[in-house]
Scaffold this motif. Structure first.
Motif, PDB file in Angstrom:
ATOM      1  N   PHE A  18       0.821  -1.223   0.000  1.00  0.00           N
ATOM      2  CA  PHE A  18       0.000   0.000   0.000  1.00  0.00           C
ATOM      3  C   PHE A  18       0.848   1.263   0.000  1.00  0.00           C
ATOM      4  N   GLN A  19       1.992   1.211   0.696  1.00  0.00           N
ATOM      5  CA  GLN A  19       2.807   2.424   0.791  1.00  0.00           C
ATOM      6  C   GLN A  19       3.341   2.855  -0.579  1.00  0.00           C
ATOM      7  N   TYR A  20       3.412   1.920  -1.545  1.00  0.00           N
ATOM      8  CA  TYR A  20       3.959   2.266  -2.867  1.00  0.00           C
ATOM      9  C   TYR A  20       2.874   2.565  -3.894  1.00  0.00           C
ATOM     10  N   MET A  21       1.616   2.426  -3.510  1.00  0.00           N
ATOM     11  CA  MET A  21       0.521   2.616  -4.467  1.00  0.00           C
ATOM     12  C   MET A  21       0.274   4.082  -4.745  1.00  0.00           C
ATOM     13  N   HIS A  22      -0.154   4.380  -5.948  1.00  0.00           N
ATOM     14  CA  HIS A  22      -0.574   5.741  -6.289  1.00  0.00           C
ATOM     15  C   HIS A  22      -1.712   6.140  -5.333  1.00  0.00           C
ATOM     16  N   PRO A  23      -1.697   7.382  -4.810  1.00  0.00           N
ATOM     17  CA  PRO A  23      -2.729   7.774  -3.832  1.00  0.00           C
ATOM     18  C   PRO A  23      -4.163   7.571  -4.332  1.00  0.00           C
ATOM     19  N   THR A  24      -4.397   7.781  -5.638  1.00  0.00           N
ATOM     20  CA  THR A  24      -5.755   7.575  -6.175  1.00  0.00           C
ATOM     21  C   THR A  24      -6.158   6.107  -6.041  1.00  0.00           C
ATOM     22  N   MET A  25      -5.192   5.208  -6.238  1.00  0.00           N
ATOM     23  CA  MET A  25      -5.506   3.782  -6.118  1.00  0.00           C
ATOM     24  C   MET A  25      -5.753   3.418  -4.652  1.00  0.00           C
ATOM     25  N   ARG A  26      -4.944   4.026  -3.781  1.00  0.00           N
ATOM     26  CA  ARG A  26      -5.101   3.746  -2.343  1.00  0.00           C
ATOM     27  C   ARG A  26      -6.488   4.179  -1.870  1.00  0.00           C
ATOM     28  N   ARG A  27      -6.881   5.377  -2.309  1.00  0.00           N
ATOM     29  CA  ARG A  27      -8.173   5.917  -1.873  1.00  0.00           C
ATOM     30  C   ARG A  27      -9.342   5.071  -2.366  1.00  0.00           C
ATOM     31  N   ASN A  28      -9.172   4.464  -3.548  1.00  0.00           N
ATOM     32  CA  ASN A  28     -10.313   3.761  -4.153  1.00  0.00           C
ATOM     33  C   ASN A  28     -10.130   2.249  -4.120  1.00  0.00           C
ATOM     34  N   PHE A  29      -9.276   1.785  -3.250  1.00  0.00           N
ATOM     35  CA  PHE A  29      -8.988   0.345  -3.211  1.00  0.00           C
ATOM     36  C   PHE A  29     -10.275  -0.454  -2.983  1.00  0.00           C
ATOM     37  N   GLY A  30     -10.566  -1.386  -3.869  1.00  0.00           N
ATOM     38  CA  GLY A  30     -11.766  -2.226  -3.734  1.00  0.00           C
ATOM     39  C   GLY A  30     -13.052  -1.524  -4.129  1.00  0.00           C
ATOM     40  N   LEU A  31     -12.921  -0.292  -4.655  1.00  0.00           N
ATOM     41  CA  LEU A  31     -14.128   0.488  -4.952  1.00  0.00           C
ATOM     42  C   LEU A  31     -14.190   0.904  -6.427  1.00  0.00           C
ATOM     43  N   TRP A  32     -13.645   0.055  -7.274  1.00  0.00           N
ATOM     44  CA  TRP A  32     -13.647   0.411  -8.694  1.00  0.00           C
ATOM     45  C   TRP A  32     -14.959  -0.026  -9.323  1.00  0.00           C
ATOM     46  N   LYS A  33     -15.479   0.825 -10.207  1.00  0.00           N
ATOM     47  CA  LYS A  33     -16.783   0.580 -10.807  1.00  0.00           C
ATOM     48  C   LYS A  33     -16.649  -0.185 -12.130  1.00  0.00           C
TER      49      LYS A  33
END
Ligand code: SF4
Ligand code: SF4
Length: 358
Positions: A18-33
């Motif tokens: 998680f520490q290396y993930m792009h912040p947008t991906m971190r914020r939306n983890f598991g919440l992709w439409k």
């Protein structure tokens, strides 16, 4: 030693991703439409929150030197907020939240000679095992096979011209971390190991070597007054499993270690069970530096697949539908005795099931 003086254990496992993930991906983890594919090599993911992120997939030459890495990461700093990821197939992925940066990023990587692609119904980069660079038992350099083959398949990487996506794998010995792919290029030993009897007692733990053989072809023996091993060559299936625990049982051979091509493997997924690969071409010359014979067979299989498969059929599904006799007719590959597994002992001794035997 008192408990207080003891050295704490060193945690050497995988760091938290998680520490290396792009912040947008971190914020939306598991919440992709949903996601769309704007063009070959580019994915657009849209989250429930309305945020979106573009992924640009770039093929690399796999074994990367520090200078190339610096160039690739500076492009990440300039266009992708400093976030990159390497995939299991050694593609580099850049993450971009600003759509206007996608094309300049592609231009920058292509200027350096890299290719963008490998998404949707393309041939993505081949995965390979470590080869001569890192492992101690390879019979070929899997990374070299991959590089030369990807050079030939570059147009199939850059465009969506296959019925479905194609995963190709290579492996550099016959027994260990070989890949499971739509098409796999694996080492095939064709002669039993040659034993250096002078070294066996210095290097090998003989009971473990005897236990390693899947067909019980190895026996302890005394040779020139020294403890050694012998192989019943009629039983030996030339798998190479005795070579890792006992390097004096040399099985790699410039002439007799060949390549074989297997087809139709797939991991299980939400829709289907795993499928196992079948041997389609054996005793192909292990011919560095460009392995033209193996590349020719892979290209031939891809050509037949492209012409004959229905939309969205994977290679294994295509063969399943047309049947193996038709596969050999279409490709013109010879069907030989090596394609028939008639070894009757397999059921009793090979670890072909999850049953535990004592
Ligand atoms: S396939 Fe075999 S030789 Fe290659 S890296 Fe894996 S274990 Fe080593
Ligand atoms: S190559 Fe395989 S089958 Fe042959 S002796 Fe070694 S372990 Fe046994």
């Amino acid at each position: 030693m008192a408990m207080a003086d003891m050295r704490p254990p060193i945690e050497s496992g995988c760091p938290d991703g998680f520490q290396y993930m792009h912040p947008t991906m971190r914020r939306n983890f598991g919440l992709w439409k949903y996601h769309t594919d704007p063009k070959p090599g580019v994915l657009r993911h849209v989250a429930e929150s309305g945020e979106e992120i573009f992924t640009v997939k770039v093929g690399t030459q796999r074994i990367l030197d520090i200078f190339s890495l610096r160039e690739l990461t500076s492009i990440g700093d300039e266009f992708a907020d400093g976030y990159i990821r390497f995939t299991i197939r050694s593609n580099i992925e850049y993450y971009v939240t600003d759509e206007s940066k996608v094309d300049p990023l592609i231009e920058a990587v292509e200027k350096l000679g890299y290719v963008v692609g490998g998404t949707k119904n393309s041939v993505t980069s081949l995965s390979h095992t470590q080869g001569w660079l890192h492992c101690d038992i390879p019979g070929t350099d899997a990374s070299g096979v991959v590089k030369s083959m990807m050079d030939e398949l570059i147009d199939d990487f850059k465009s969506w011209n296959m019925p479905n996506r194609v995963h190709i794998t290579t492996s550099c010995c016959q027994i260990n971390c070989g890949g499971q792919g739509d098409i796999a290029i694996n080492v095939q030993h064709t002669k039993p190991p040659k034993i250096d009897h002078a070294q066996v007692s210095n290097v090998c733990e003989r009971p473990s070597v005897v236990a390693r053989c899947p067909v019980a072809a190895i026996r302890p023996a005394m040779v020139d007054g020294k403890p050694s091993l012998e192989v019943d060559e009629k039983k030996c299936i030339c798998c190479g499993a005795c070579f890792p625990p006992c390097p004096p049982m040399m099985i790699n051979d410039a002439e007799h270690s060949k390549l074989a091509v297997w087809v139709g493997g797939n991991h299980s997924n939400a829709r289907g069970k795993p499928t196992f690969q079948k041997l389609v071409a054996s005793a192909i010359p292990n011919n560095p530096p460009r392995w033209p014979e193996a590349a020719g067979i892979v290209k031939l299989i891809l050509k037949c697949y492209k012409e004959d498969a229905r939309d969205w059929e994977r290679v294994g599904e295509w063969v399943e539908r047309i049947g193996w006799p038709r596969f050999f007719e279409l490709t013109g590959l010879p069907f030989t005795k090596y394609h028939i597994d008639n070894w009757r002992g397999a059921r009793a001794s090979l670890n072909a099931s999850t049953h535990i035997r004592f």
